[in-house]
Design a protein around this motif. Sequence first.
Motif, PDB file in Angstrom:
ATOM      1  N   ILE A  34      -0.693  47.082  15.916  1.00 16.25           N
ATOM      2  CA  ILE A  34      -1.035  45.728  16.362  1.00 16.25           C
ATOM      3  C   ILE A  34       0.111  44.762  16.037  1.00 16.25           C
ATOM      4  CG2 ILE A  34      -2.618  43.787  15.972  1.00 16.25           C
ATOM      5  CD1 ILE A  34      -4.871  45.845  15.600  1.00 16.25           C
ATOM      6  N   THR A  35       0.649  44.872  14.819  1.00 17.85           N
ATOM      7  CA  THR A  35       1.729  43.959  14.419  1.00 17.85           C
ATOM      8  C   THR A  35       2.928  44.080  15.357  1.00 17.85           C
ATOM      9  OG1 THR A  35       1.036  44.185  12.125  1.00 17.85           O
ATOM     10  CG2 THR A  35       3.217  43.277  12.503  1.00 17.85           C
ATOM     11  N   ALA A  36       3.364  45.309  15.596  1.00 20.84           N
ATOM     12  CA  ALA A  36       4.542  45.506  16.452  1.00 20.84           C
ATOM     13  C   ALA A  36       4.239  45.119  17.897  1.00 20.84           C
ATOM     14  CB  ALA A  36       5.004  46.962  16.368  1.00 20.84           C
ATOM     15  N   ILE A  79       1.914  43.127  19.264  1.00 24.21           N
ATOM     16  CA  ILE A  79       1.673  41.706  19.517  1.00 24.21           C
ATOM     17  C   ILE A  79       2.971  40.903  19.378  1.00 24.21           C
ATOM     18  CG2 ILE A  79       0.384  39.656  18.766  1.00 24.21           C
ATOM     19  CD1 ILE A  79      -1.360  41.752  20.099  1.00 24.21           C
ATOM     20  N   THR A  80       3.836  41.292  18.452  1.00 21.56           N
ATOM     21  CA  THR A  80       5.094  40.550  18.294  1.00 21.56           C
ATOM     22  C   THR A  80       5.912  40.610  19.584  1.00 21.56           C
ATOM     23  OG1 THR A  80       5.075  41.152  15.954  1.00 21.56           O
ATOM     24  CG2 THR A  80       7.126  40.269  16.822  1.00 21.56           C
ATOM     25  N   VAL A  81       6.029  41.806  20.155  1.00 22.90           N
ATOM     26  CA  VAL A  81       6.774  41.955  21.412  1.00 22.90           C
ATOM     27  C   VAL A  81       6.056  41.193  22.540  1.00 22.90           C
ATOM     28  CG1 VAL A  81       7.593  43.598  23.148  1.00 22.90           C
ATOM     29  CG2 VAL A  81       7.727  44.185  20.724  1.00 22.90           C
ATOM     30  N   LEU A  82       4.729  41.351  22.607  1.00 20.44           N
ATOM     31  CA  LEU A  82       3.946  40.697  23.670  1.00 20.44           C
ATOM     32  C   LEU A  82       4.134  39.179  23.650  1.00 20.44           C
ATOM     33  CD1 LEU A  82       1.519  40.987  25.830  1.00 20.44           C
ATOM     34  CD2 LEU A  82       0.070  40.289  23.914  1.00 20.44           C
ATOM     35  N   VAL A  83       3.963  38.569  22.469  1.00 14.75           N
ATOM     36  CA  VAL A  83       4.030  37.114  22.366  1.00 14.75           C
ATOM     37  C   VAL A  83       5.441  36.621  22.707  1.00 14.75           C
ATOM     38  CG1 VAL A  83       3.795  35.130  20.815  1.00 14.75           C
ATOM     39  CG2 VAL A  83       2.185  37.027  20.663  1.00 14.75           C
ATOM     40  N   MET A  84       6.445  37.362  22.232  1.00 17.54           N
ATOM     41  CA  MET A  84       7.823  36.971  22.510  1.00 17.54           C
ATOM     42  C   MET A  84       8.081  37.001  24.014  1.00 17.54           C
ATOM     43  SD  MET A  84      11.045  38.550  20.481  1.00 17.54           S
ATOM     44  CE  MET A  84      10.856  37.951  18.831  1.00 17.54           C
ATOM     45  N   ALA A  85       7.638  38.075  24.668  1.00 18.57           N
ATOM     46  CA  ALA A  85       7.878  38.233  26.103  1.00 18.57           C
ATOM     47  C   ALA A  85       7.104  37.179  26.898  1.00 18.57           C
ATOM     48  CB  ALA A  85       7.481  39.641  26.542  1.00 18.57           C
ATOM     49  N   VAL A  86       5.816  36.984  26.580  1.00 20.03           N
ATOM     50  CA  VAL A  86       4.983  36.037  27.339  1.00 20.03           C
ATOM     51  C   VAL A  86       5.523  34.612  27.192  1.00 20.03           C
ATOM     52  CG1 VAL A  86       2.706  34.934  27.428  1.00 20.03           C
ATOM     53  CG2 VAL A  86       2.873  37.423  27.295  1.00 20.03           C
ATOM     54  N   THR A  87       5.792  34.185  25.941  1.00 21.10           N
ATOM     55  CA  THR A  87       6.289  32.826  25.726  1.00 21.10           C
ATOM     56  C   THR A  87       7.621  32.613  26.447  1.00 21.10           C
ATOM     57  OG1 THR A  87       5.351  32.989  23.505  1.00 21.10           O
ATOM     58  CG2 THR A  87       6.734  31.078  23.962  1.00 21.10           C
ATOM     59  N   GLY A  88       8.531  33.571  26.290  1.00 24.13           N
ATOM     60  CA  GLY A  88       9.855  33.448  26.886  1.00 24.13           C
ATOM     61  C   GLY A  88       9.791  33.404  28.407  1.00 24.13           C
ATOM     62  N   ARG A  89       9.045  34.330  29.003  1.00 27.49           N
ATOM     63  CA  ARG A  89       8.968  34.395  30.471  1.00 27.49           C
ATOM     64  C   ARG A  89       8.287  33.148  31.036  1.00 27.49           C
ATOM     65  NH1 ARG A  89      12.062  37.805  33.401  1.00 27.49           N
ATOM     66  NH2 ARG A  89      10.611  37.317  35.083  1.00 27.49           N
ATOM     67  N   MET A  90       7.181  32.726  30.417  1.00 25.07           N
ATOM     68  CA  MET A  90       6.447  31.557  30.915  1.00 25.07           C
ATOM     69  C   MET A  90       7.335  30.316  30.874  1.00 25.07           C
ATOM     70  SD  MET A  90       3.576  31.827  32.233  1.00 25.07           S
ATOM     71  CE  MET A  90       2.389  30.502  32.129  1.00 25.07           C
ATOM     72  N   GLY A  95       4.643  27.059  27.624  1.00 23.35           N
ATOM     73  CA  GLY A  95       5.204  28.268  27.009  1.00 23.35           C
ATOM     74  C   GLY A  95       4.533  28.600  25.686  1.00 23.35           C
ATOM     75  N   SER A 111       0.758  29.577  26.109  1.00 24.06           N
ATOM     76  CA  SER A 111       0.548  30.922  26.641  1.00 24.06           C
ATOM     77  C   SER A 111       0.848  31.962  25.558  1.00 24.06           C
ATOM     78  CB  SER A 111       1.401  31.155  27.888  1.00 24.06           C
ATOM     79  OG  SER A 111       2.753  30.932  27.595  1.00 24.06           O
ATOM     80  N   LEU A 133      -6.675  44.695  21.006  1.00 31.00           N
ATOM     81  CA  LEU A 133      -6.242  45.862  20.226  1.00 31.00           C
ATOM     82  C   LEU A 133      -7.224  46.162  19.090  1.00 31.00           C
ATOM     83  CD1 LEU A 133      -2.350  45.498  20.092  1.00 31.00           C
ATOM     84  CD2 LEU A 133      -3.693  47.231  21.272  1.00 31.00           C
ATOM     85  N   LYS A 170      -1.609  36.355  12.625  1.00 32.09           N
ATOM     86  CA  LYS A 170      -0.413  37.111  12.245  1.00 32.09           C
ATOM     87  C   LYS A 170       0.904  36.514  12.741  1.00 32.09           C
ATOM     88  CE  LYS A 170       1.355  40.558  14.588  1.00 32.09           C
ATOM     89  NZ  LYS A 170       2.242  39.798  15.450  1.00 32.09           N
ATOM     90  N   LEU A 229      10.355  41.737  11.837  1.00 25.53           N
ATOM     91  CA  LEU A 229      10.434  42.473  13.098  1.00 25.53           C
ATOM     92  C   LEU A 229      10.956  41.567  14.219  1.00 25.53           C
ATOM     93  CD1 LEU A 229       9.645  45.283  14.221  1.00 25.53           C
ATOM     94  CD2 LEU A 229       7.522  44.234  14.999  1.00 25.53           C
ATOM     95  N   PHE A 283      13.472  41.806  28.955  1.00 25.32           N
ATOM     96  CA  PHE A 283      12.639  40.982  29.838  1.00 25.32           C
ATOM     97  C   PHE A 283      13.452  39.917  30.582  1.00 25.32           C
ATOM     98  CE2 PHE A 283       9.508  42.730  26.871  1.00 25.32           C
ATOM     99  CZ  PHE A 283       8.518  43.131  27.737  1.00 25.32           C
ATOM    100  N   ILE A 338      15.254  37.346  29.637  1.00 24.77           N
ATOM    101  CA  ILE A 338      15.039  35.961  29.201  1.00 24.77           C
ATOM    102  C   ILE A 338      16.401  35.407  28.770  1.00 24.77           C
ATOM    103  CG2 ILE A 338      13.892  34.476  27.510  1.00 24.77           C
ATOM    104  CD1 ILE A 338      11.676  36.750  27.447  1.00 24.77           C
ATOM    105  N   ALA A 395      13.732  28.825  26.337  1.00 26.56           N
ATOM    106  CA  ALA A 395      12.744  29.908  26.385  1.00 26.56           C
ATOM    107  C   ALA A 395      12.932  30.869  25.212  1.00 26.56           C
ATOM    108  CB  ALA A 395      12.865  30.658  27.712  1.00 26.56           C
ATOM    109  N   ALA A 404      10.169  31.450  22.294  1.00 23.01           N
ATOM    110  CA  ALA A 404       9.657  32.817  22.176  1.00 23.01           C
ATOM    111  C   ALA A 404       9.749  33.294  20.731  1.00 23.01           C
ATOM    112  CB  ALA A 404      10.449  33.750  23.097  1.00 23.01           C
ATOM    113  N   SER A 460       6.375  33.713  18.286  1.00 25.57           N
ATOM    114  CA  SER A 460       6.007  35.090  17.927  1.00 25.57           C
ATOM    115  C   SER A 460       6.295  35.404  16.465  1.00 25.57           C
ATOM    116  CB  SER A 460       6.767  36.088  18.812  1.00 25.57           C
ATOM    117  OG  SER A 460       8.156  35.992  18.554  1.00 25.57           O
TER     118      SER A 460
END
Lengths: 119, 230
Positions: free
Chosen positions: A91-93, A95-106, B98, B101, B113, B130, B161, B173, B175, B180, B184, B188
Amino acid sequence: MRLLKQFSIILAVAFLGELLNVCLPLPVPASVWGLALMLIFLCTSIIRLEQIKETADFLVEIMPVMFIPAGVGLLTAWDVLRPVWIPVSVITAGITVLVMAVTGRMTQRMIRKGKRKDG
Amino acid sequence: MKQIVTESFFFGAVLSLLAYELGLLLKKKMKMAIVNPILIGILAVMGVLSLWDIKYETYQESAKYISYLLTPATVCLAVPLYEQMKLLKKHWKAVMVGICSGVLASLGGVFLLAKAFDLSHELYVTLLPKSITTAIGIGVSEELGGIATITVAVIIITGILGNVIAEAVFRFFHISEPIAKGLAIGTSSHALGTAKALELGQVEGAMSGLAIVVAGLLTVILAPVFAPLL
């Protein structure tokens, strides 16, 4: 004495942040109150940038070192983490990637949409 | 020798600084993302402590003076943000969308999860905050009935991480906008990631600092909404 004065101003704002943290019934820590206060003081020219600049830059620059003791503290957390470490790591790994990607792309999409409208 | 170390007021602080210097040196030599000065610093200190059989508490006794500066340093993140005020005003809508989201992705992702792993409610709310800065995250976790020590550990691991993988994630991705990237990282991986954002550039650092505050506050408001779901 310039640097001492700068350091005093910064610590005083941190202290004000601490006061707000204690006095207001909100789960906002002293550091976050302090950051907000400092921004307000700078924007309203109550504090001028040159009154804190060098010391502020120094503290921000050495900030990474300040996380080392907390990181080493993970040594003591292993006992509580051991029984749940597999789902917790995934979950830690993830979600970290998910949040980074979503925030950056948006954000990027919004900025580029705005730029197209401008042009 | 050991007695000198355990009674020293400076041992832990000096060890942390040297370990970080070692990290910087290795980073310069090797130029790989995994060779990250914070990560190397932490591992080097851990190595020395276990090699010499020194307790964490002994190290922390003097290392805590380094952590003491964390609050004033966070306050100083207002300076890069102030210097980018014009940019922030111009793009405030994109900034807000941003960060929002990202916070929703964090809370929603943890929920999905946790459900997939069939976690207990206690562990689920422990993981909800977290992504945000430690001081706010502990408060949220305790408020919702989580286990604070695990929350702290997970927040710190998240930060390390995020710091290590940020550049790879941005490449993967596509970016490339500095605003951005900064948002990000801050959304995160809070202040620990912000150390990387500051390294990338002034705009990235400023936006990352802003994201710590906004994402932290949004999580305070939204985590109680997500908590009863599982």
